[in-house]
Write a protein that holds these residues in place. Structure first.
Motif, short mmCIF file in Angstrom:
data_model
loop_
_atom_site.label_atom_id
_atom_site.label_comp_id
_atom_site.label_asym_id
_atom_site.label_seq_id
_atom_site.Cartn_x
_atom_site.Cartn_y
_atom_site.Cartn_z
N TRP A 106 0.82 -1.21 0.00
CA TRP A 106 0.00 0.00 0.00
C TRP A 106 0.85 1.26 0.00
CZ3 TRP A 106 -3.32 -2.63 4.22
CH2 TRP A 106 -4.29 -3.44 3.62
N ILE A 107 1.95 1.23 0.80
CA ILE A 107 2.83 2.41 0.84
C ILE A 107 3.43 2.64 -0.55
CG2 ILE A 107 4.92 3.37 1.87
CD1 ILE A 107 4.30 1.58 4.36
N GLY A 108 3.93 1.57 -1.16
CA GLY A 108 4.50 1.70 -2.50
C GLY A 108 3.47 2.21 -3.49
N ASP A 109 2.28 1.70 -3.35
CA ASP A 109 1.21 2.10 -4.25
C ASP A 109 0.92 3.60 -4.12
OD1 ASP A 109 -0.70 0.98 -6.15
OD2 ASP A 109 -2.19 1.77 -4.75
N TYR A 110 0.88 4.09 -2.88
CA TYR A 110 0.65 5.51 -2.64
C TYR A 110 1.75 6.36 -3.30
CZ TYR A 110 0.81 9.94 -0.12
OH TYR A 110 0.88 11.27 0.17
N LEU A 111 3.02 5.90 -3.14
CA LEU A 111 4.14 6.66 -3.71
C LEU A 111 4.02 6.73 -5.23
CD1 LEU A 111 7.07 5.31 -1.51
CD2 LEU A 111 6.02 7.57 -1.41
N GLN A 112 3.73 5.58 -5.84
CA GLN A 112 3.61 5.53 -7.30
C GLN A 112 2.48 6.47 -7.76
OE1 GLN A 112 5.44 4.10 -9.50
NE2 GLN A 112 4.18 4.15 -11.35
N GLN A 113 1.40 6.49 -6.99
CA GLN A 113 0.27 7.35 -7.30
C GLN A 113 0.69 8.83 -7.27
OE1 GLN A 113 -2.75 7.07 -4.37
NE2 GLN A 113 -4.41 7.75 -5.74
N GLN A 114 1.46 9.20 -6.23
CA GLN A 114 1.92 10.59 -6.14
C GLN A 114 2.80 10.94 -7.33
OE1 GLN A 114 0.61 12.60 -3.79
NE2 GLN A 114 -0.50 10.72 -3.36
N TYR A 115 3.62 9.95 -7.74
CA TYR A 115 4.49 10.18 -8.89
C TYR A 115 3.67 10.42 -10.14
CZ TYR A 115 7.45 8.86 -12.83
OH TYR A 115 8.09 8.84 -14.04
N GLU A 116 2.59 9.63 -10.29
CA GLU A 116 1.77 9.80 -11.49
C GLU A 116 0.98 11.11 -11.44
OE1 GLU A 116 -0.27 6.08 -11.79
OE2 GLU A 116 1.60 5.06 -12.34
N LYS A 117 0.74 11.59 -10.22
CA LYS A 117 0.08 12.90 -10.06
C LYS A 117 1.10 14.04 -10.11
CE LYS A 117 -2.75 13.48 -6.63
NZ LYS A 117 -3.08 13.33 -5.20
N LYS A 118 2.35 13.73 -10.40
CA LYS A 118 3.44 14.73 -10.48
C LYS A 118 3.71 15.44 -9.15
CE LYS A 118 3.41 14.56 -15.17
NZ LYS A 118 4.21 13.43 -15.64
N CYS A 119 3.37 14.83 -8.03
CA CYS A 119 3.67 15.44 -6.74
C CYS A 119 5.10 15.16 -6.29
CB CYS A 119 2.68 14.97 -5.68
SG CYS A 119 1.04 15.59 -5.98
N ILE A 120 5.71 14.11 -6.80
CA ILE A 120 7.15 13.89 -6.61
C ILE A 120 7.73 13.53 -7.96
CG2 ILE A 120 7.34 13.21 -4.17
CD1 ILE A 120 7.00 10.32 -5.04
N ASN A 121 9.02 13.78 -8.11
CA ASN A 121 9.64 13.40 -9.38
C ASN A 121 10.20 11.98 -9.27
OD1 ASN A 121 12.28 13.48 -8.28
ND2 ASN A 121 12.29 15.70 -8.56
N SER A 122 10.74 11.49 -10.37
CA SER A 122 11.09 10.07 -10.39
C SER A 122 12.31 9.76 -9.53
CB SER A 122 11.33 9.60 -11.83
OG SER A 122 12.30 10.39 -12.42
N TYR A 123 13.22 10.73 -9.31
CA TYR A 123 14.37 10.46 -8.43
C TYR A 123 13.92 10.27 -7.01
CZ TYR A 123 15.78 12.97 -12.45
OH TYR A 123 15.87 13.38 -13.73
N GLN A 124 12.99 11.18 -6.61
CA GLN A 124 12.46 11.08 -5.25
C GLN A 124 11.70 9.76 -5.07
OE1 GLN A 124 10.44 14.85 -5.47
NE2 GLN A 124 12.02 15.86 -4.25
N LEU A 125 10.94 9.39 -6.10
CA LEU A 125 10.24 8.12 -6.06
C LEU A 125 11.22 6.97 -5.86
CD1 LEU A 125 7.52 6.60 -6.49
CD2 LEU A 125 8.20 6.33 -8.86
N THR A 126 12.30 6.97 -6.68
CA THR A 126 13.28 5.88 -6.58
C THR A 126 13.91 5.84 -5.20
OG1 THR A 126 13.73 6.26 -8.91
CG2 THR A 126 15.26 4.86 -7.74
N ALA A 127 14.26 7.03 -4.67
CA ALA A 127 14.89 7.07 -3.35
C ALA A 127 13.94 6.54 -2.28
CB ALA A 127 15.32 8.50 -3.02
N MET A 128 12.66 6.91 -2.37
CA MET A 128 11.70 6.43 -1.36
C MET A 128 11.44 4.94 -1.52
SD MET A 128 8.95 9.45 -0.92
CE MET A 128 9.45 11.17 -0.96
N PHE A 129 11.40 4.47 -2.76
CA PHE A 129 11.25 3.02 -2.97
C PHE A 129 12.40 2.27 -2.33
CE2 PHE A 129 8.13 1.40 -6.29
CZ PHE A 129 7.19 2.35 -5.97
#
Lengths: 310, 310, 310, 310, 310
Positions: free
Chosen positions: D171-194
């Motif tokens: 669920w946490i990963g899913d939330y992060l991916q969702q924020q990425y698709e909503k452009k609330c974080i960029n892909s580097y931040q997504l990768t770091a959080m993953f």
């Protein structure tokens, strides 16, 4: 390969057989010293037999005994750790070569057939790096073994260099940067592959560290002095109790002690040709076979896709 | 599962029961040698009983005793470290499969239903990698166990390969690169997933290292020689004091010593089928179950969003 | 270099020669204390010889003996780990310098010839960092050794700084950032090179840690008290059994014990000039040679491409 | 908290008090066995007192004694390493939760107030992951403790899953991916959080490894057999010298030996409810408090900026 | 600083002086217990002198002696590892502060002079993080020491927080995110700096782990019981042989044993104010000085460029 069987064998039959194995054991190298100890003990026994009382009751020296025992084990542990670290480093090298070659093979785009030729040449450079490292660690010059994995021009150039593996790493890095500038890989892929290349150079440096930094000389000297003192005081302790049995018993005990020390010396540098050294030739051959396998692989998924898109 | 209960049990009841447990102990493999030592001791006692004085007071050999004791423990430690490293590696494999499958499932965009089918096929490839590694470590050929997790064509191809797990890793990497080229993941995600794939191949390589590099032969030989010498000198030391009790006491002591050595040999290669080996089948089954769970999961957050956006 | 030969030699000839080696052993530093112990033992023997019964049977103190023995080995292990960690850190420094210099040389674009001059100056800064670290660890001021690797202006500035290596790291970082702003490298490459630079500063900090944090004082004091107590009680234990042999035997035993402790003290700080310290000068020279080799290298692949594209 | 005081106390007053502490010591679990040994020793003494000579002088068995002593310490070390590794893993979990929550809180852009609600819900999911891991390690079902940190729908779903923590990670990963698709974080931040999320799942897997892989059975059995043999042979060794004091002395010695072994068993699985287990409840509460603190934080710098820009 | 000299001194002169050093040794804390043991031994001697035979020959208890000796050394090793891990963590903190401050100073673009002021304020926050961690580990409240490194508003706010270092980390992260949104750094640089910030929080968490998780209580209790039992049985073993010398000899031996245990307790928590604790104040001061040095630095390369471009 058939190690499962070997394992079983080790449990049952060869237990008594291993004990008599000459090859790979340290007996050949310590036999002269064991013999010298026995002769010395015999001399002491003869002197004692003439009635000259040279027996010494030394059992109270508990701390020196513990110290000597623990130092011998410290020696053993340290040598084994160096051996095992060397093996780990070569394992890392295999893994990195596998990962880097897979990445190279999968991700670098090919525009024409010369690209594929160059790609294959670079994959072989990875094996060449491993072989050059092996030769470097054994202080051997660049030789025919490398020729198969290098373009002729590079092979000739290697003869003029101080540190062949570093030059091969340079060529691999150079190829990657070139692909990046040709837009065949993007910068993330470039960075990831450079990191794998860095790991390969790290392995090289760590092997050089093991090779060039033995255990501090002060330990080696002190330990050998203690071992010698111990072996020379043994007959004085035993001659009173054991009489003419002193010499064989001293031989047995000095065999125990000197054996441990000799093993430590033998596996301290694990990159040579001894029976107990790492099988570097075989490891290099595994890399070569993995790379050759990879080259023959036509990826099932992509292959379909490529057929469709063409 | 109900390990909490087991833990309690270990504290109370089964203490005396564990002692008599035959399965999983090393008694079966060392019994012949213990018996041989006892018979030898009996022989010595009989000879001594005829009045031939072969008793030897050897208590002074403190250093060899310490060395033998510490070497046995060194053997134990080293074997256990290999066992535990093997377990850690398989733990890493579970973690990496979990992380890679979660990333795959969450991040790869699906354009049509065939994408999902392909995604599920790739998730199963992760389990196939683990099973192929297990078979490879046990020197077993590709078999039916793998068939469930592989597309038929891939399964057939595996029979022709030298190193099946590497080919499966290649297919996974190939799938990821394909998704990247289809713009279903971006290059950062690709790089991150490639790194996880690299970790899986690292685990494979490290397991091969443990399997193929036993403790240096020189140690094994020297240790076995010392153990044999020790067991054979025991009766000479005890016969004077213990008389007819020599044989059973020697049996007890040699049971102690030989047991330690046998355990070392048994757990040195932890990838087999022994009672003391790692439960690789169960670990692979855990991975499979985790993947199947993941496939049945409809992410709560995204699910809502998708419903809204559709 | 010709270590293969050295290894062989260690197995055969120099075994007996090493024992007499004075240089590099700890004998010079412990001889006065060994002599003092022997004199004390002689004094005790003389007193005993006058009929004053001062013999003490102390064999029962098994636990203190084990504790002292194990503490001495703990000291040895700890000191050796510090030595080996220091060596590993310098190995990491070599690797990082090699990787960073290769990356710099391959990836930074050159627009005119002054770019290449600046690139070479930066490569030399990497060597300067290593040398400055060496001088810093030896508490020596900035000196001529550094001048060759630094632009004159930087060299002058270093004299005014508290912590020269950190300033050099700052210049390297500054150069990289400048190249990034000039678009000669992209941001991934910048980040990767910054990480390598961070590693170099990590090595510096870790060496300072080893240098500035000896083993806790309480251990050192307690251990020395125990060693002194042990050496002073030895004559009382031996005088009854050994008579006039007490003094030489006590000298031998105290030589064993004091030697171990002295080695620990000597290699605890491995960055000095002792025979047993790390060969930092040679390591710095290796880096220098690798960098100079790299500068003379014209990459074979790229060279062709450049020729074609020009 | 007031550990500084505790530390002082440990140095002075409670030394003699700790010795009598019943709670947390292993005395309760070993007392029956110690008593059994004492009774057996008493029986032997009575038999001996009737004039039947069953005394055995066994002092020569130095190697088995060393082996048993070292095995007991090996057991102790191994168990403690598992305990300490477990503690390290939970420390890593705290650190990762702190880092991931800080990153989430700082970097994810909020467009409307529902975004903040969702963000807070996700922060609480991090605590839920830790608690679910704790319950999983204790083989307890999903319970009320989790309800506070989970949306109701998720809480209900957890009851149907095999492996609750993995679903929460999903669920946490899913939330992060969702924020990425909503452009609330960029892909580097997504990768770091993953990557931080991957670390959390790694901790989970490593704790399972500690829980499910005890020390190989062969060691446990062999060690218990040796301990039993040792305790049963003690009276035969002592009865001649000690007479009626045999029973209490045997009780003391068996108390020493059995205590060590019992501690090993007790801390081998550090995730339970014993007095010597890890304070998992407290660790989870610390995470909860840190998260709640974070939520109440209005960043000083950004706050100003936001005020200015609004 | 002048450690080179110190090292030399340790080799020669202060050997005999260190032995008498009171400060930093554990003598003050163990003296009462040593005295108590001596008085008990004296009492036993007096009772024995009245002709009551309470002497016990206990030498056969070899295994308990080995176990006690090894447990004491296990205690020593564990405590030292905690001490050394604490030192490593603070070394990591220094390195990370150096790397993060250098990155900040070099890479963040400045548009006007307020940007530089803010940058310097953030650099000081790094030192504030270290000091707040130190205070937190010593359970001390936020105090004047922090005021110099924090903006006044932040300083006031810290008084209201449970966990000051985490809030400072939050402010640093917040500043970085703000710079990213102002386009003063790009997202790679942001990610890299966030990773360094994560490392700082990891160090904080690891120090808390060392502080809050002592060695399991069961070990401490069992070890102290064994030590007490050992010291109390000593007089019974010695009184027959040593007579009136029993009390001083028992005092010496209990001094050895109790000293080891006391050192273990003292360095187990290395973050306090004892003479043997880590020099945290000095480490924080080093960080401060490095940061202040950095602020005064005008980069030579960039300076020229800036001058040219302006």
């Amino acid at each position: 390969m058939n190690r499962g069987k070997l394992q079983k064998n080790l449990n049952h039959r060869p237990w008594f057989r291993l004990i008599w194995q000459w090859q790979g054991s340290v007996i050949p190298s310590i036999l002269p010293r064991v013999f010298a100890c026995a002769v010395f003990a015999l001399g002491i026994t003869i002197v004692y037999d003439f009635g000259i009382n040279i027996a010494l009751p030394l059992e109270s020296g508990l701390v020196p005994s513990i110290v000597l025992g623990l130092l011998l084990v410290f020696r053993t542990n340290t040598a084994y750790e160096r051996y095992w670290e060397g093996r780990k480093l070569w394992g890392t090298l295999i893994n990195t070569v596998r990962n880097l070659s897979r990445s190279l093979w999968i991700t670098i785009k090919e525009n024409d057939s010369s690209d594929r030729t160059q790609k294959i040449a670079t994959l072989r450079l990875l094996v060449a790096f491993a072989i050059a490292t092996k030769l470097h660690l054994r202080s051997e010059p660049v030789n025919e073994e490398l020729a198969r994995f290098l373009p002729e021009k590079c092979y000739d150039k290697l003869f003029t260099m101080n540190h062949p593996p570093l030059e091969i790493a340079f060529w691999i890095g150079d190829y990657l940067q070139q692909q990046y500038e040709k837009k065949c890989i993007n910068s993330y892929q470039l960075t990831a592959m450079f990191k794998l290349l860095d790991t390969m150079v790290d392995v090289l440096g760590a092997c050089e560290r093991i090779l060039k930094t033995p255990i501090p000389l002060a330990y080696t000297i002190h330990l050998q002095q203690l071992v010698l003192l111990y072996c020379l005081t043994l007959p004085f302790q035993f001659v009173d109790e054991l009489g003419w049995m002193t010499a064989p018993i001293v031989a047995l005990i000095s065999f125990t002690i000197l054996g441990i020390e000799a093993i430590g010396i033998e596996i301290e540098n694990p990159f040579g040709y001894d029976a107990n050294d790492l099988p570097l030739d075989q490891i290099c051959y595994t890399m070569e076979r993995n790379i050759e396998d990879l080259i023959t692989l036509a990826p099932c998924v992509r292959y379909l896709k490529n057929n469709l898109s063409q």
